[in-house]
Scaffold this active site. Sequence first.
Site, PDB file in Angstrom:
ATOM      1  N   SER B  21       0.823  -1.208   0.000  1.00  6.49           N
ATOM      2  CA  SER B  21       0.000   0.000   0.000  1.00  6.49           C
ATOM      3  C   SER B  21       0.858   1.260   0.000  1.00  6.49           C
ATOM      4  O   SER B  21       1.862   1.355   0.702  1.00  6.49           O
ATOM      5  CB  SER B  21      -0.883  -0.010   1.247  1.00  6.49           C
ATOM      6  OG  SER B  21      -1.667   1.158   1.305  1.00  6.49           O
ATOM      7  N   GLY B  46      -3.920   3.823   0.935  1.00 10.21           N
ATOM      8  CA  GLY B  46      -4.847   4.014   2.044  1.00 10.21           C
ATOM      9  C   GLY B  46      -6.081   4.825   1.660  1.00 10.21           C
ATOM     10  O   GLY B  46      -5.971   5.877   1.045  1.00 10.21           O
ATOM     11  N   ASN B  99      -6.569  -1.016   1.719  1.00 13.23           N
ATOM     12  CA  ASN B  99      -5.933  -0.473   2.922  1.00 13.23           C
ATOM     13  C   ASN B  99      -6.802   0.675   3.424  1.00 13.23           C
ATOM     14  O   ASN B  99      -7.116   1.597   2.679  1.00 13.23           O
ATOM     15  CB  ASN B  99      -4.527   0.009   2.551  1.00 13.23           C
ATOM     16  CG  ASN B  99      -3.760   0.552   3.733  1.00 13.23           C
ATOM     17  OD1 ASN B  99      -4.028   1.639   4.220  1.00 13.23           O
ATOM     18  ND2 ASN B  99      -2.780  -0.214   4.198  1.00 13.23           N
ATOM     19  N   CYS B 130       0.833   4.228  10.089  1.00 14.53           N
ATOM     20  CA  CYS B 130       1.456   5.292   9.310  1.00 14.53           C
ATOM     21  C   CYS B 130       2.113   6.296  10.254  1.00 14.53           C
ATOM     22  O   CYS B 130       1.451   6.874  11.117  1.00 14.53           O
ATOM     23  CB  CYS B 130       0.452   6.015   8.440  1.00 14.53           C
ATOM     24  SG  CYS B 130       1.258   7.318   7.488  1.00 14.53           S
ATOM     25  N   GLY B 217      12.792   0.963   1.792  1.00 18.11           N
ATOM     26  CA  GLY B 217      13.847   0.614   0.846  1.00 18.11           C
ATOM     27  C   GLY B 217      14.804  -0.411   1.422  1.00 18.11           C
ATOM     28  O   GLY B 217      14.635  -0.884   2.547  1.00 18.11           O
TER      29      GLY B 217
END
Lengths: 264, 307
Positions: B21, B46, B99, B130, B217
């Site tokens: 997501s 989201g 999401n 988040c 990453g």
Amino acid sequence: MPPEQFVVRVAAQHAVADEHFELILEPHPVFERTAPGQFMNVSVSGADRFDPLLRRPFSLYRRFPDGSYSLLYRTVGRGTRILSRLQKGDQLDIIGPLGKGFSLLPGSRPALVGGGVGVPPLFLWAQKVLIHHGDVRAILGFNEARLAICHNDMAELGIQVEVTTVDGSLGRQGLVTDALEPLLRAGEIDAIYACGPYPMLAAVASMAKRYGVPAQLALEEWMGCGVGACLSCVVPIRNGDGSTEYQRVCKEGPVFSAEEVYFG
Amino acid sequence: MSDLAIELAGIRLNNPVLVASGTFGYGREYSEFYDLSLIGGIMVKGVSLEPWRGNPVPRIAETHAGMLNAIGLQNPGVDHFLKHDLPFLRQYDTRIFVNIIGRSIEEYVGVTQRLEEAEGIDAIEINISCPNIKEGGIQFGSDPRSAAEVVAAVKAVSSRPVIPKLSPNVTDIAEMARAVEEAGADAISLVNTFLGMAIDIHRRRPVLANTFGGLSGPAIKPIALRMVWQVYEAVSVPIIGMGGIMQWQDAAEFVLAGAKAVAVGTANFTQPYAAPEVVRGLQAYVEQTGIPYEQLVGAAHSQADNG
């Protein structure tokens, strides 16, 4: 046409000014279908290497008669320093063309207004399209003479070029807007295509509005994906009702009409 | 050709490779590069009850082998999603994980109820992790009791599998996983991004307008992998593993650590074909090892010297 990922070979690279390089790439069909103002998202780390992680967006600078194209950039960080070490025969992984380019405004006395590394994206637009539609003028601003780029190439193309530098070491001392305003006042410009730092674009947009001259601005913002998925590179765009909404520089831009960009 | 099809929380996936997501929008952008039916599922960006504007720029900063983002969950809201994005996604033979985000339990429940009205959604992924918004998000994801409350509330109104996405910004990830499992989670996604920051030394101020952002990453992969490993030992629901998967070898590590499915995230930004390439790589790996995929899930645990 959708973007594609491709690999192209470096034909040559040379320095064009302090901290500035022109990287010439061998001909590729994607370049030919790229509209001026669109950009290429270039991997600087190479295959199977993940540092630096993100691709770097560059517009094409100019087309050569043999079909090769170049990128013109300033070495500002890790990515561009890696690029500056590439040599003939090296390979570059690119995604493009991306974004939305310039479109022709009515008028036969257009002006290109560029600041610093915002100047290169304007050249291909002039070379491929604008030069065939009017008497083109360019006002190019730099901090100092050693950082001046593209002005000679533009003059060779037949563009009437005026250079400004902040320190007065080349051309007129001052900002591009100092050179732009008298021309607008005299009615010598009827369309503006601009690219450069935000404060410059904000000033150009407000000046264009004041003199009723349409303007297109090529914006720059930090990008993640370059294809519209990550929502990193947004810019506030005016809605009809006075509110603003974020649009993507990489997708709805990088070229926007000056009146739609909200500069705060 | 070996079969990578799996069943996860009652959903049948053509293969165990999803896209994470926030890294894939609602599929449109990457559909210009490949047929979305090639991937097992799409965890869409989201979705909130009302549109969210997101944070000011700069929203992104590159770091060594990674990136920080602080998008702020910009999204056009659930109505827009149902009208414009879901029909587009349903054209493809891939599973759709929606999401959901909210600032309160009521908002999470509200989005879920709106989604209940639609067909073609396979699972609900709850974003309780988040790091980029002050209310909601991480506030639910950093406390086991709050996380369990959100999961139970969404579970109560959802006819579909409910999958909380855990934050790695906690002291004890296994405790969080146990809490959401007890609350009824059908599977667990982990990890979301790691809270971080970068400072511009020339301007002497944070790079991101939001000051903090989420690190993703390759830089985070070892930590994400360790957390998947720990959660695998703590719970019995299936795990969707993610965090720095760039190529199939990374995905295989997550599977061996205990992830039944994996999600490709940041790699989408730099290599648009990353997810289908992970599918191909895992397929070849299964063929080469001769071990059925499901037996590879968590297989490294029995080999580990825990003494």
